[in-house]
Design a protein around this motif. Structure first.
Motif, PDB file in Angstrom:
ATOM      1  N   PHE B  13       0.794  -1.073  -0.041  1.00  0.00           N
ATOM      2  CA  PHE B  13      -0.063  -0.165   0.186  1.00  0.00           C
ATOM      3  C   PHE B  13       1.064   1.178   0.086  1.00  0.00           C
ATOM      4  N   LEU B  15       1.197   5.131   0.707  1.00  0.00           N
ATOM      5  CA  LEU B  15       0.552   6.063   1.359  1.00  0.00           C
ATOM      6  C   LEU B  15       0.670   7.364   0.802  1.00  0.00           C
ATOM      7  N   VAL B  21       3.291   0.481   2.986  1.00  0.00           N
ATOM      8  CA  VAL B  21       3.280  -0.534   3.819  1.00  0.00           C
ATOM      9  C   VAL B  21       3.404  -1.709   3.100  1.00  0.00           C
ATOM     10  N   ALA B  23       2.078  -4.913   3.144  1.00  0.00           N
ATOM     11  CA  ALA B  23       1.197  -5.670   3.918  1.00  0.00           C
ATOM     12  C   ALA B  23       1.270  -7.037   3.644  1.00  0.00           C
ATOM     13  N   PRO B  42      -0.766 -11.622  14.376  1.00  0.00           N
ATOM     14  CA  PRO B  42      -0.846 -10.688  15.206  1.00  0.00           C
ATOM     15  C   PRO B  42      -1.796  -9.587  14.532  1.00  0.00           C
ATOM     16  N   SER B  43      -2.128  -8.582  14.904  1.00  0.00           N
ATOM     17  CA  SER B  43      -3.036  -7.703  14.150  1.00  0.00           C
ATOM     18  C   SER B  43      -2.334  -6.706  13.288  1.00  0.00           C
ATOM     19  N   GLY B  44      -2.685  -6.589  12.133  1.00  0.00           N
ATOM     20  CA  GLY B  44      -1.666  -5.784  11.220  1.00  0.00           C
ATOM     21  C   GLY B  44      -0.856  -6.951  10.350  1.00  0.00           C
ATOM     22  N   CYS B  45      -1.074  -8.039  10.269  1.00  0.00           N
ATOM     23  CA  CYS B  45       0.033  -8.961   9.536  1.00  0.00           C
ATOM     24  C   CYS B  45      -0.494  -9.340   8.131  1.00  0.00           C
ATOM     25  N   GLY B  46      -1.451  -8.611   7.796  1.00  0.00           N
ATOM     26  CA  GLY B  46      -1.980  -8.697   6.502  1.00  0.00           C
ATOM     27  C   GLY B  46      -3.082  -9.917   6.365  1.00  0.00           C
ATOM     28  N   LYS B  47      -3.685 -10.389   7.523  1.00  0.00           N
ATOM     29  CA  LYS B  47      -4.761 -11.457   7.095  1.00  0.00           C
ATOM     30  C   LYS B  47      -6.055 -11.177   6.182  1.00  0.00           C
ATOM     31  N   THR B  48      -6.576  -9.874   6.675  1.00  0.00           N
ATOM     32  CA  THR B  48      -7.723  -9.291   5.927  1.00  0.00           C
ATOM     33  C   THR B  48      -7.310  -8.960   4.561  1.00  0.00           C
ATOM     34  N   THR B  49      -6.055  -8.378   4.427  1.00  0.00           N
ATOM     35  CA  THR B  49      -5.739  -8.104   3.118  1.00  0.00           C
ATOM     36  C   THR B  49      -5.475  -9.212   2.151  1.00  0.00           C
TER      37      THR B  49
HETATM   38  N1  LIG Z   1      -6.226   0.468   2.194  1.00  0.00           N
HETATM   39  C1  LIG Z   1      -5.118   0.437   3.076  1.00  0.00           C
HETATM   40  N2  LIG Z   1      -4.265   1.299   2.819  1.00  0.00           N
HETATM   41  C2  LIG Z   1      -3.072   1.518   3.661  1.00  0.00           C
HETATM   42  N3  LIG Z   1      -2.780   0.536   4.124  1.00  0.00           N
HETATM   43  C3  LIG Z   1      -3.451  -0.549   4.626  1.00  0.00           C
HETATM   44  C4  LIG Z   1      -4.903  -0.491   3.841  1.00  0.00           C
HETATM   45  N4  LIG Z   1      -5.429  -1.756   4.271  1.00  0.00           N
HETATM   46  C5  LIG Z   1      -4.301  -2.510   5.142  1.00  0.00           C
HETATM   47  N5  LIG Z   1      -3.288  -1.667   5.445  1.00  0.00           N
HETATM   48  C6  LIG Z   1      -2.256  -1.897   6.037  1.00  0.00           C
HETATM   49  O1  LIG Z   1      -1.861  -3.293   5.520  1.00  0.00           O
HETATM   50  C7  LIG Z   1      -1.499  -4.051   6.977  1.00  0.00           C
HETATM   51  C8  LIG Z   1      -2.114  -5.353   6.982  1.00  0.00           C
HETATM   52  O2  LIG Z   1      -3.628  -4.866   7.369  1.00  0.00           O
HETATM   53  P1  LIG Z   1      -4.552  -5.904   7.557  1.00  0.00           P
HETATM   54  O3  LIG Z   1      -4.818  -6.719   6.421  1.00  0.00           O
HETATM   55  O4  LIG Z   1      -5.978  -5.269   7.802  1.00  0.00           O
HETATM   56  O5  LIG Z   1      -4.302  -6.896   8.847  1.00  0.00           O
HETATM   57  P2  LIG Z   1      -4.891  -7.960   9.583  1.00  0.00           P
HETATM   58  O6  LIG Z   1      -6.118  -8.300   8.896  1.00  0.00           O
HETATM   59  O7  LIG Z   1      -3.944  -9.047   9.816  1.00  0.00           O
HETATM   60  O8  LIG Z   1      -5.070  -6.997  11.114  1.00  0.00           O
HETATM   61  C9  LIG Z   1      -1.692  -2.972   8.169  1.00  0.00           C
HETATM   62  O9  LIG Z   1      -0.484  -2.440   8.406  1.00  0.00           O
HETATM   63  C10 LIG Z   1      -2.473  -2.065   7.702  1.00  0.00           C
HETATM   64  O10 LIG Z   1      -2.264  -0.710   8.136  1.00  0.00           O
END
Ligand SMILES: Nc1ncnc2c1ncn2[C@@H]1O[C@H](COP(=O)(O)OP(=O)(O)O)[C@@H](O)[C@H]1O
Ligand SMILES: [Mg+2]
Lengths: 422, 269
Positions: B13, B15, B21, B23, B42-49
């Motif tokens: 990503f 910014l 970032v 991800a 851990p939170s922020g490791c890219g699972k949702t992404t």
């Molecule tokens: N649309 C976006 N723009 C910028 N950074 C993003 C965006 N979506 C996610 N991130 C960053 O990517 C990283 C992974 O996010 P995410 O997949 O949500 O983590 P998780 O689901 O594991 O908590 C995080 O550091 C988050 O800040």
């Protein structure tokens, strides 16, 4: 000042009365068992009794200060003095001083009785008699029938009812005030009491009678219902077109970069311009006919509806859109089944605001220039001091505005029951 | 050939302030048809992404996703998604929510009605078919979300913390339901969770991800999901391997969190 004090007294008195009489007998529900209510907004509910008493109190006050026949006499504030009263004046002429009596007959303004007969009496000052309407005052040329005149003989008044007085001063008499003008005449003002004169504030029943009259005879070529009907018609048509264009415009702004970019400056600029400020321009361009009014209301509703629709689109939870796509929906289906229904609560809120603004705008536009309509009716009536028509108009404008809002709220509850439940 | 292939995915990503970032970095794995993989990290490791990329909501900066040999280009009905919450259509009844997928496909009414009725029976909502979704509790809403996803008969089901917003008791019941549905339908499932227990109990495979850049840290194959089908999940927790595995994974994630904290403290200092 006194009406305010009475109002506060009713407010406080009713509070304690209701608290001690009604509360005791009320069923206890969950909210009434809450001990923390101060600061808990959900525990604050409009007290039905307070609402009822509040409305009644307004009418009672209105009746008290207008001598309404709907109220028992003892509740009336003292009215203006009506009847015969008199005072004595002492004139000083070349031949010394002499007393004479002025008899005043104060009559209701809508009647015209004869002046009282009086015996001229003796001495050079002769007794006078005059007619004065209630709430008015009268100039009394006391020397007209006297032997000593002001101009020719230098006669002047030196006392009223035995109290010394000179030009520019005033003295209270039994039922009014006597003032001596700079020219030496008497100006008598009968006691006005504390009631409002009908020309400033007619009594409730007079307003009601005028309303009945207006529904039958009408005013300015139209009955009151026709006036209101025209106003309402303009609002509905203007709002309809405003929504018809505004909602799709708002959707387009919420869904497309180009539309957002193109219309953002226009919408953001028009949003803070009160529609009232457009009235002069609309009159210059379109005159005062129906089309001009409808264009004005169209403009008033357009931006509100566009902004509401835009907010409705941007307020959609992205997971709903994602969910729809991964359930196989096409763009069109996402629009139809997700974006539109999701935006309906916002659009309803916008519609309520827009209707309120339109209703206010139409009345204002009619005040400025119109051939019919509620605003025009009260404007023309006010020019002729027909306060009762003005009050009828204001009350009906309020009632209809309130009615519109209630209707919109009902429609909202029926059509978007999920509002605020996501 | 009905595999889900995650082929060397990276996601970066950029910014607005010129930073970026990372991800995801070079994430590769393959899911056989019918596998249930839970993902922890851990939170922020890219699972949702990662899940969003598989679902097709995001295009990766490099790499590709293939399902049954076809490259994924965008969201489609073959990859269903269950969100944490708020993704139901509250303007529709429970029945209409579940019937949404078939309706979009233009399935015959009678047929989709049958599917919907059946699925609502399966998730235990037979008495709530005509209710509006906002009248249901959080657990019931997630049942609707599961049923809605299944009604479309997707090949893969993606779940992003589907039980995260539920209370502990409801959550346990729902875990049993997820296992049951997985076994009965044979779907391929990716399930993101914050709960180590949930990941252990439900995941046939368990993926632990690490942050900065987001990557696969370790993968496990676990017996608990198979043991747990149709049983009380608390029984599974008494399995001799369960406790040690839990401790192992917990401390692994703890260490990662500590490291993140340390790094932010350094950055702050
Ligand atoms: N649309 C976006 N723009 C910028 N950074 C993003 C965006 N979506 C996610 N991130 C960053 O990517 C990283 C992974 O996010 P995410 O997949 O949500 O983590 P998780 O689901 O594991 O908590 C995080 O550091 C988050 O800040
Ligand atoms: Mg996440």
């Amino acid at each position: 000042m006194i009406p305010l004090l009475i109002y506060v007294a009713i407010f406080v008195g009713a509070f304690f009365a209701v608290k001690f009489i009604v509360r005791r007998t009320q069923p206890r529900d969950f909210t009434s068992l809450k001990t923390v209510t101060f600061g808990d907004e959900s525990a604050v509910r409009a007290d039905r009794w307070a609402s009822i008493i509040s409305v009644v109190a307004l009418f009672v006050l209105w009746g008290m200060f207008t001598g309404s026949a709907l109220l028992p006499k003892f509740l009336h504030m003292p009215g203006p003095f009506v009847g015969d009263t008199s005072f004595a004046y002492t004139a000083e002429g070349p031949a010394g001083t002499d007393d004479a009596v002025v008899t005043v007959r104060v009559h209701p303004v809508d009647q015209k009785p004869d002046a009282p007969e009086v015996d001229p009496g003796d001495g050079f000052a002769k007794n006078d008699s005059v007619l004065i309407g209630a709430w008015r005052s009268g100039l009394i040329l006391w020397d007209k029938n006297d032997e000593a005149k002001r101009k020719a003989d230098g006669a002047k008044i030196i006392a009223i009812d035995g109290k010394p007085i000179s030009a520019g001063e005033r003295v209270r008499t039994a039922n009014g005030t006597v003032a001596i003008t700079d020219k030496g005449t008497i100006n008598f003002t009968p006691a006005k009491g504390m009631q409002m004169e009908p020309i400033w504030l007619p009594s409730p029943e007079a307003v009601w009678a005028r309303f009945i009259d207006l529904t039958q005879e009408g005013y300015q070529n139209f009955t009151v219902l026709e006036h209101l009907g025209w106003s309402l018609f303009r609002v509905v048509v203007g709002f309809f077109f405003g929504a018809l264009i505004g909602i799709p415009l708002g959707y387009a702004m919420g869904l497309s970069n180009w539309f957002r970019g193109w219309f953002d400056p226009i919408v953001e600029f028009m949003r803070p311009v009160p529609p009232l400020a457009l009235i002069p321009l609309v009159i210059i361009w379109f005159g005062i006919e129906e089309d001009a009014k409808i264009i004005l209301l169209f403009l008033a509703a357009l931006w509100i509806m566009a902004i509401a629709a835009r907010a409705g689109v941007s307020g959609v939870n992205i997971s709903k859109v994602h969910a729809a796509y991964s359930l196989g929906a096409s763009k069109w289906q996402v629009m139809r089944y997700v974006i539109v229904p999701n935006s309906l609560p916002e659009i309803f809120t916008g519609a309520r605001v827009a209707m309120g603004v339109c209703w206010g705008t139409v009345v204002a536009a009619e005040l400025v220039a119109a051939e019919k309509g509620a605003g025009m009716m009260i404007m023309v009536a006010s020019r002729f001091n027909l306060t009762d028509i003005v009050i009828v108009g204001i009350i009906l404008i309020g009632v209809i505005g309130y009615g519109i809002d209630i209707l919109m709220r009902q429609a909202e509850r029926f059509l978007v029951p999920w509002k605020g439940r996501a | 050939m009905s595999d889900l292939v995650i082929d060397n995915i990276s996601m970066r990503f950029d910014l607005p302030n010129g930073d970026y970032v990372q991800a995801l970095q070079d994430v590769s794995l393959t899911l056989q048809s019918g596998e249930l993989m839970s993902v922890l990290g851990p939170s922020g490791c890219g699972k949702t992404t990662l899940l969003n990329i598989v679902a097709g909501f995001l295009a990766p900066t490099s790499g590709e996703i293939r399902l049954n040999g076809d490259r994924v280009e965008g969201p489609a009905a073959e990859r269903g998604m269950v969100f944490q919450q708020g993704a139901l259509f509250e303007w529709m009844s429970v029945r209409d929510n579940v019937g949404f997928g078939p309706k979009m496909k233009g399935a015959p009414k009678a047929e989709s009605r049958e599917t919907v009725d059946h699925l609502l029976d399966v998730v235990g909502l037979q008495d709530f078919k005509e209710k509006m979704v906002y009248e249901l509790s959080g657990g019931m809403q997630q049942r609707v979300a599961l049923a809605r996803c299944l009604a479309n008969d997707p090949d893969v089901i993606l779940m992003d913390e589907p039980l995260g917003a539920l209370d502990a008791l409801t959550r346990e019941k729902m875990q049993g339901l997820v296992l049951k549905l997985w076994k009965e339908t044979g779907k391929t499932i990716i399930l993101i969770t914050h709960s180590v227990e949930e990941a252990l109990l439900l995941g046939e495979r368990l993926l632990v991800m690490a942050p900065r850049p987001g990557r696969i840290h370790k993968e496990y194959r676990l017996p608990f999901a198979d043991l747990g089908v149709g049983k009380d999940l608390r029984e599974v927790k008494t399995h001799p391997d369960y406790g040690p595995k839990r401790e192992e994974i917990l401390s692994m994630i703890w260490d990662m969190e500590e490291e993140i904290m340390g790094r932010t403290e350094e950055a702050g200092a």
